[in-house]
Design a protein around this motif. Structure first.
Motif, PDB file in Angstrom:
ATOM      1  N   ASP A 125       4.216   0.522   4.681  1.00  0.00           N
ATOM      2  CA  ASP A 125       3.216   1.505   5.072  1.00  0.00           C
ATOM      3  C   ASP A 125       2.181   1.553   3.955  1.00  0.00           C
ATOM      4  O   ASP A 125       2.450   2.101   2.888  1.00  0.00           O
ATOM      5  N   PRO A 126       0.984   0.975   4.145  1.00  0.00           N
ATOM      6  CA  PRO A 126      -0.010   0.943   3.057  1.00  0.00           C
ATOM      7  C   PRO A 126      -0.299   2.308   2.451  1.00  0.00           C
ATOM      8  O   PRO A 126      -0.473   2.425   1.233  1.00  0.00           O
ATOM      9  N   ASN A 127      -0.380   3.362   3.273  1.00  0.00           N
ATOM     10  CA  ASN A 127      -0.516   4.728   2.749  1.00  0.00           C
ATOM     11  C   ASN A 127      -1.604   4.787   1.671  1.00  0.00           C
ATOM     12  O   ASN A 127      -1.354   5.123   0.515  1.00  0.00           O
ATOM     13  N   VAL A 128      -2.824   4.461   2.066  1.00  0.00           N
ATOM     14  CA  VAL A 128      -3.937   4.301   1.134  1.00  0.00           C
ATOM     15  C   VAL A 128      -4.251   5.608   0.407  1.00  0.00           C
ATOM     16  O   VAL A 128      -4.443   6.653   1.038  1.00  0.00           O
ATOM     17  N   CYS A 152      -7.668  -1.991  -4.207  1.00  0.00           N
ATOM     18  CA  CYS A 152      -6.639  -1.459  -3.313  1.00  0.00           C
ATOM     19  C   CYS A 152      -6.511  -2.325  -2.062  1.00  0.00           C
ATOM     20  O   CYS A 152      -5.411  -2.730  -1.685  1.00  0.00           O
ATOM     21  N   ARG A 153      -7.632  -2.611  -1.422  1.00  0.00           N
ATOM     22  CA  ARG A 153      -7.622  -3.410  -0.191  1.00  0.00           C
ATOM     23  C   ARG A 153      -7.049  -4.802  -0.444  1.00  0.00           C
ATOM     24  O   ARG A 153      -6.220  -5.308   0.324  1.00  0.00           O
ATOM     25  N   ARG A 154      -7.462  -5.427  -1.527  1.00  0.00           N
ATOM     26  CA  ARG A 154      -7.000  -6.777  -1.847  1.00  0.00           C
ATOM     27  C   ARG A 154      -5.493  -6.804  -2.089  1.00  0.00           C
ATOM     28  O   ARG A 154      -4.789  -7.732  -1.655  1.00  0.00           O
ATOM     29  N   THR A 155      -4.980  -5.790  -2.744  1.00  0.00           N
ATOM     30  CA  THR A 155      -3.538  -5.729  -3.021  1.00  0.00           C
ATOM     31  C   THR A 155      -2.746  -5.530  -1.730  1.00  0.00           C
ATOM     32  O   THR A 155      -1.690  -6.147  -1.529  1.00  0.00           O
ATOM     33  N   ILE A 156      -3.235  -4.666  -0.853  1.00  0.00           N
ATOM     34  CA  ILE A 156      -2.572  -4.461   0.435  1.00  0.00           C
ATOM     35  C   ILE A 156      -2.536  -5.762   1.221  1.00  0.00           C
ATOM     36  O   ILE A 156      -1.494  -6.137   1.797  1.00  0.00           O
ATOM     37  N   ILE A 157      -3.665  -6.482   1.249  1.00  0.00           N
ATOM     38  CA  ILE A 157      -3.732  -7.770   1.956  1.00  0.00           C
ATOM     39  C   ILE A 157      -2.747  -8.768   1.340  1.00  0.00           C
ATOM     40  O   ILE A 157      -2.131  -9.571   2.043  1.00  0.00           O
ATOM     41  N   GLU A 158      -2.563  -8.693   0.036  1.00  0.00           N
ATOM     42  CA  GLU A 158      -1.623  -9.583  -0.659  1.00  0.00           C
ATOM     43  C   GLU A 158      -0.183  -9.326  -0.223  1.00  0.00           C
ATOM     44  O   GLU A 158       0.611 -10.270  -0.061  1.00  0.00           O
ATOM     45  N   PHE A 159       0.174  -8.051  -0.011  1.00  0.00           N
ATOM     46  CA  PHE A 159       1.558  -7.708   0.297  1.00  0.00           C
ATOM     47  C   PHE A 159       1.856  -7.689   1.805  1.00  0.00           C
ATOM     48  O   PHE A 159       3.026  -7.737   2.193  1.00  0.00           O
ATOM     49  N   LEU A 160       0.837  -7.611   2.634  1.00  0.00           N
ATOM     50  CA  LEU A 160       1.060  -7.560   4.086  1.00  0.00           C
ATOM     51  C   LEU A 160       1.955  -8.682   4.616  1.00  0.00           C
ATOM     52  O   LEU A 160       2.896  -8.413   5.370  1.00  0.00           O
ATOM     53  N   PRO A 161       1.703  -9.940   4.250  1.00  0.00           N
ATOM     54  CA  PRO A 161       2.505 -11.033   4.827  1.00  0.00           C
ATOM     55  C   PRO A 161       3.981 -10.995   4.453  1.00  0.00           C
ATOM     56  O   PRO A 161       4.795 -11.689   5.073  1.00  0.00           O
ATOM     57  N   LYS A 162       4.342 -10.183   3.451  1.00  0.00           N
ATOM     58  CA  LYS A 162       5.727 -10.104   3.013  1.00  0.00           C
ATOM     59  C   LYS A 162       6.571  -9.214   3.923  1.00  0.00           C
ATOM     60  O   LYS A 162       7.798  -9.235   3.858  1.00  0.00           O
ATOM     61  N   ALA A 163       5.931  -8.396   4.760  1.00  0.00           N
ATOM     62  CA  ALA A 163       6.636  -7.404   5.584  1.00  0.00           C
ATOM     63  C   ALA A 163       6.935  -7.946   6.972  1.00  0.00           C
ATOM     64  O   ALA A 163       6.207  -8.791   7.501  1.00  0.00           O
ATOM     65  N   HIS A 164       8.004  -7.431   7.573  1.00  0.00           N
ATOM     66  CA  HIS A 164       8.298  -7.698   8.979  1.00  0.00           C
ATOM     67  C   HIS A 164       7.668  -6.641   9.881  1.00  0.00           C
ATOM     68  O   HIS A 164       7.294  -6.915  11.017  1.00  0.00           O
ATOM     69  N   LEU A 165       7.580  -5.428   9.347  1.00  0.00           N
ATOM     70  CA  LEU A 165       7.122  -4.267  10.106  1.00  0.00           C
ATOM     71  C   LEU A 165       6.029  -3.571   9.294  1.00  0.00           C
ATOM     72  O   LEU A 165       6.228  -3.266   8.118  1.00  0.00           O
ATOM     73  N   VAL A 166       4.876  -3.326   9.922  1.00  0.00           N
ATOM     74  CA  VAL A 166       3.760  -2.680   9.242  1.00  0.00           C
ATOM     75  C   VAL A 166       3.364  -1.423  10.004  1.00  0.00           C
ATOM     76  O   VAL A 166       3.149  -1.465  11.219  1.00  0.00           O
ATOM     77  N   LYS A 167       3.273  -0.308   9.286  1.00  0.00           N
ATOM     78  CA  LYS A 167       2.791   0.951   9.865  1.00  0.00           C
ATOM     79  C   LYS A 167       1.429   1.246   9.261  1.00  0.00           C
ATOM     80  O   LYS A 167       1.270   1.251   8.043  1.00  0.00           O
ATOM     81  N   HIS A 201      11.806  -0.327   2.412  1.00  0.00           N
ATOM     82  CA  HIS A 201      10.500   0.256   2.754  1.00  0.00           C
ATOM     83  C   HIS A 201       9.683   0.460   1.485  1.00  0.00           C
ATOM     84  O   HIS A 201      10.201   0.934   0.468  1.00  0.00           O
ATOM     85  N   PHE A 202       8.381   0.134   1.560  1.00  0.00           N
ATOM     86  CA  PHE A 202       7.509   0.354   0.411  1.00  0.00           C
ATOM     87  C   PHE A 202       6.108   0.721   0.887  1.00  0.00           C
ATOM     88  O   PHE A 202       5.747   0.545   2.051  1.00  0.00           O
ATOM     89  N   CYS A 203       5.311   1.258  -0.046  1.00  0.00           N
ATOM     90  CA  CYS A 203       3.931   1.670   0.225  1.00  0.00           C
ATOM     91  C   CYS A 203       3.021   1.018  -0.822  1.00  0.00           C
ATOM     92  O   CYS A 203       3.472   0.194  -1.610  1.00  0.00           O
ATOM     93  N   SER A 204       1.747   1.403  -0.846  1.00  0.00           N
ATOM     94  CA  SER A 204       0.809   0.734  -1.756  1.00  0.00           C
ATOM     95  C   SER A 204       0.534   1.493  -3.043  1.00  0.00           C
ATOM     96  O   SER A 204      -0.016   0.929  -3.990  1.00  0.00           O
ATOM     97  N   VAL A 205       0.904   2.781  -3.109  1.00  0.00           N
ATOM     98  CA  VAL A 205       0.556   3.603  -4.275  1.00  0.00           C
ATOM     99  C   VAL A 205       1.077   2.999  -5.571  1.00  0.00           C
ATOM    100  O   VAL A 205       0.394   3.012  -6.597  1.00  0.00           O
ATOM    101  N   ASP A 206       2.270   2.434  -5.553  1.00  0.00           N
ATOM    102  CA  ASP A 206       2.866   1.878  -6.766  1.00  0.00           C
ATOM    103  C   ASP A 206       2.662   0.370  -6.890  1.00  0.00           C
ATOM    104  O   ASP A 206       3.382  -0.305  -7.636  1.00  0.00           O
TER     105      ASP A 206
END
Length: 322
Positions: A164-167, A178-193, A132-137
């Motif tokens: 969990d992007p957890n903006v 921030c938005r661009r980085t989240i979009i970059e990592f989204l396809p790597k996940a199986h489950l998105v909250k 599990h990971f978020c976007s802060v780091d």
């Protein structure tokens, strides 16, 4: 039961003793362990699952405190390293009268951002584990590349990836970064909250259903759309499963979303989920999983702080049965 690994920040939340005041007007704070990935790990551990934290803490008193708190919560800490090159991160929180929050972060950088990709070992992760990971780091730092290494290794070894992007916009130079980085990592996940407050910002789409459907990119197989006290919706393939929230006496919403996804991931581990059967498990047990997750999030708001306010599994089941 397999292991849920969280990677990212562990920090100190300074919670105000007065509600309804701007941060500049708060006179007294109390210290609480925090950081979204750490909160999720603590929730999984408290409910009886195996949880491990991957991060770096400073060689300082706050780092000592956080390590101790995670261990007391039942989280495995053998994958937490220490450094003297930066201090442990701090976050000062102000609470509005309704329990919602504003944040001010102190990290330039903080110790967690110094975790390097060469400190991540491929063999840590196995089939049926969850990362599990978020976007802060995910700001540009060694830690961002450590995330990339961990996600790749976990996925290759058969683990499920949860995001969990957890903006937290104050931590970024510009909202678009921030938005661009989240979009970059989204396809790597199986489950998105994703929360109702984040959906339009991340997707750029106002209409809710279209926005959620746009998140099904790359490896994404399921999306959890959380709506605070109104419950949550789970989207799997072409199906949508709705759930209601619980009415509680809200004191502090800090960590509520983390407690929700912690409860969700705990239930997935309990159901022996695998990459191959993720959709089937969610479709069969969605009602049970969402009820547990909603109750976990709701009860966490009845106290101050995140980890310190996590309910017991027994308290969750009692609320569900009411």
């Amino acid at each position: 039961m397999k292991t849920m690994y969280s990677i990212g920040e562990v920090l100190i939340d300074f919670i105000p003793l007065q509600k309804g005041k701007a941060l500049k007007d708060v006179l007294e704070f109390e210290r609480a362990p925090g950081g979204a990935p750490a909160n999720v790990a603590a929730a999984v551990a408290k409910y009886g699952g195996r949880a491990s934290m991957i991060t770096k803490l400073g060689n300082d008193a706050f780092g000592d405190f956080l390590l101790e708190q995670l261990q007391q919560a039942g989280v495995m800490t053998d994958k937490i390293s220490r450094t003297s090159d930066a201090k442990t991160g701090l976050a000062f929180v102000s609470l509005r009268a309704d329990g919602e929050r504003d944040f001010s972060f102190y990290r330039n950088p903080s110790s967690d951002l110094l975790l390097h990709e060469n400190e991540i070992e491929d063999h840590w992760f196995g089939e049926g584990d969850i990362l599990h990971f978020c976007s802060v780091d995910l700001v540009e730092s060694p830690m961002k590349h450590a995330h990339e290494k961990a996600i790749s290794a976990a996925k290759d070894n058969g683990s499920i990836i949860s995001f969990d992007p957890n903006v937290r916009l104050p931590l970024w130079k510009h909202p678009e970064e921030c938005r661009r980085t989240i979009i970059e990592f989204l396809p790597k996940a199986h489950l998105v909250k994703i929360s109702d407050e984040e959906l339009e910002f991340i997707t750029g789409i106002h209409e809710v259903h279209s926005a959620i459907q746009s998140l099904f990119v790359g490896d994404v197989r399921a999306v959890i759309f959380t709506k605070g006290s109104q419950g949550a919706e789970l989207f799997v393939k072409d199906q949508r499963y709705q759930s209601s929230g619980y009415v509680v006496d809200v004191q502090d919403t800090t960590g509520a979303g983390d407690a929700f996804i912690g409860g969700f991931l705990y239930k997935l581990l309990e159901k022996n989920v695998r990459q191959q059967n993720l959709e089937e498990v969610l479709e069969e047990y969605h009602q049970e999983i969402l009820a547990f997750s909603n109750a976990s999030g709701a009860l966490t708001t009845t106290g101050k702080g995140a980890i310190s306010s996590l309910p017991t599994k027994e308290e969750i089941l009692k609320l569900i049965e009411k």
